[in-house]
Design an enzyme around this catalytic site. Sequence first.
Site, mmCIF file in Angstrom:
data_model
loop_
_atom_site.group_PDB
_atom_site.id
_atom_site.type_symbol
_atom_site.label_atom_id
_atom_site.label_comp_id
_atom_site.label_asym_id
_atom_site.label_seq_id
_atom_site.Cartn_x
_atom_site.Cartn_y
_atom_site.Cartn_z
ATOM 1 C CG ASP A 71 -1.901 1.119 1.258
ATOM 2 O OD1 ASP A 71 -2.156 1.711 0.199
ATOM 3 O OD2 ASP A 71 -2.428 1.420 2.350
ATOM 4 C CD GLU A 90 -5.404 6.436 -0.738
ATOM 5 O OE1 GLU A 90 -6.511 5.880 -0.711
ATOM 6 O OE2 GLU A 90 -4.496 6.179 0.088
ATOM 7 C CD GLU A 91 -2.553 5.265 2.771
ATOM 8 O OE1 GLU A 91 -3.657 5.319 3.341
ATOM 9 O OE2 GLU A 91 -2.095 4.222 2.294
#
Length: 513
Positions: A305, A339-340
């Site tokens: 990820d 994104e996180e």
Amino acid sequence: MKRFAALMTSAALLATQAGLAQMGAPGERPPMMSAVPGPLAAKYKSDADKILQAAMADDEGYAHLAYLTDHIGKRLSGSPQLNTAVEWGAELMRKAGLQNVQIQPVMVPHWVRGNESATITYKGETGTITKPLHMLGLGMSVGTPKGGITAPVVFVHDFAEFDALSNDQVKGKIVVFNPGWHGYGVGSMYRTGSQGRSAAKGAAAVLVRSATGLAMQTPHTGTLRYDEKQAKIPSAAISVEDALLIERLAKEGPVQVHLEMDAHMEPDVKAGNVIGEIVGSEHPEQVVVLGGHIDSWDVGQGAQDDGSGIMATFEAVSLIHKLGLKPKRTIRIVFWVNEENGGAGGRAYRQWIGDKIGDQVAAIEMDGGAEKPLGIGYGGFGRARRPAPPSPGAAAAAPAPSGFDESSLSAEEKQSFVYMRDIVCLLGSIGTDTVSPGGGGSDIGPIVADGVPALSPHTVGDHYFDWHHTEADTLDKVDPDSFKRNTAMLSVVAYVLADMDGRLAGRKGVARE
């Protein structure tokens, strides 16, 4: 994968690949449609075979992933490592011979974890228990006062139990939520939505069971969402085992936790989306975009990820260029940023596209790990995204059912599934010749909400949520063969979508954070 931005209305139903596997009850799978040969399979067989052969023999993509994870490492937004990765990514694209390589400037939040710890104390008739908890502060959390917080625990399973408590039962205490494991959608709903409702009743802090089904004393971080109408209180995830321990002890007598967190925000930092292209030979203005997110959490190496996502999509595009294939439309690779814990990269990309959104032919995001792929997910036609946290006093909604009603599709959508089932005929040799209803991701959410067709790999999803957002998200979790199969599938799908005469249909929706 933060699963924070780009929640969609039912009109969009934009599930990510990982969501397809685990947004509902654990083990649920979206329906898989088998390949049906047609004119696309016949036309592109020769080119597809070249791509598949090259991809399965390729070791460069995995080598790039190894460098990213081992030598650059974790890449939290605002950190020097992220900007090192951004510069490295742009140079990688230039060396690969991609065109129009650039770093699109994006301001990103800078959250700093700092030192953190938690200790549980239980005093009962049988004696005293004191032990440290396995914990990770949740992203964007505030810290505790200097010296920490020591407070009694209020244990609850779910929002219904919590809402039944009075303010006096919660005020000044640390609330521990353990909803069990009912898929990532439910788990992340408690991670993101427990702070505001707890603060509304005067809680001092929140501890949430990690959003995973694996019990190995491994806490999982992830972002939270504060209610701006309520006070911001410190919030952390604890391991499955520790959540269960607190549950058992709370049944016997009073439990107390001492929590210390130095977490804080610093000024935003300049970073950027990394962009490169193979310019289309006939319709360069029309774009098939694919990629993943270059940032990661500040634990592990960000291997699954989403290092695997950006490196598999990059190698997919690089192989098309190496083989001298020249699609009619432009193929664009993007390493989105933030994104996180914010989604700034996806929003910036949408702003950059502007009124040319109609030229975005398809968007492919890989943000569910590089486990063994089963096929490709397409469109917003399967399971809904995980439910948003309910407002205080409201019952928590169950995840939407995963049923797929083909009769509800428009003529254009039905034709799109015909195209996709035709395309995946080219992937039989690597075992990825299926199409699943449902695809997308957080980074492409802003453009998909404006009608751009969404796709994403559909993998077995066996272990992704065991590893992601933890110290265990390291290179050794990425199987080289599975990585190559994802790369091969993405390369063939992107190439055909960029060269075929027809286009896929998308659905407009509403992206919100």
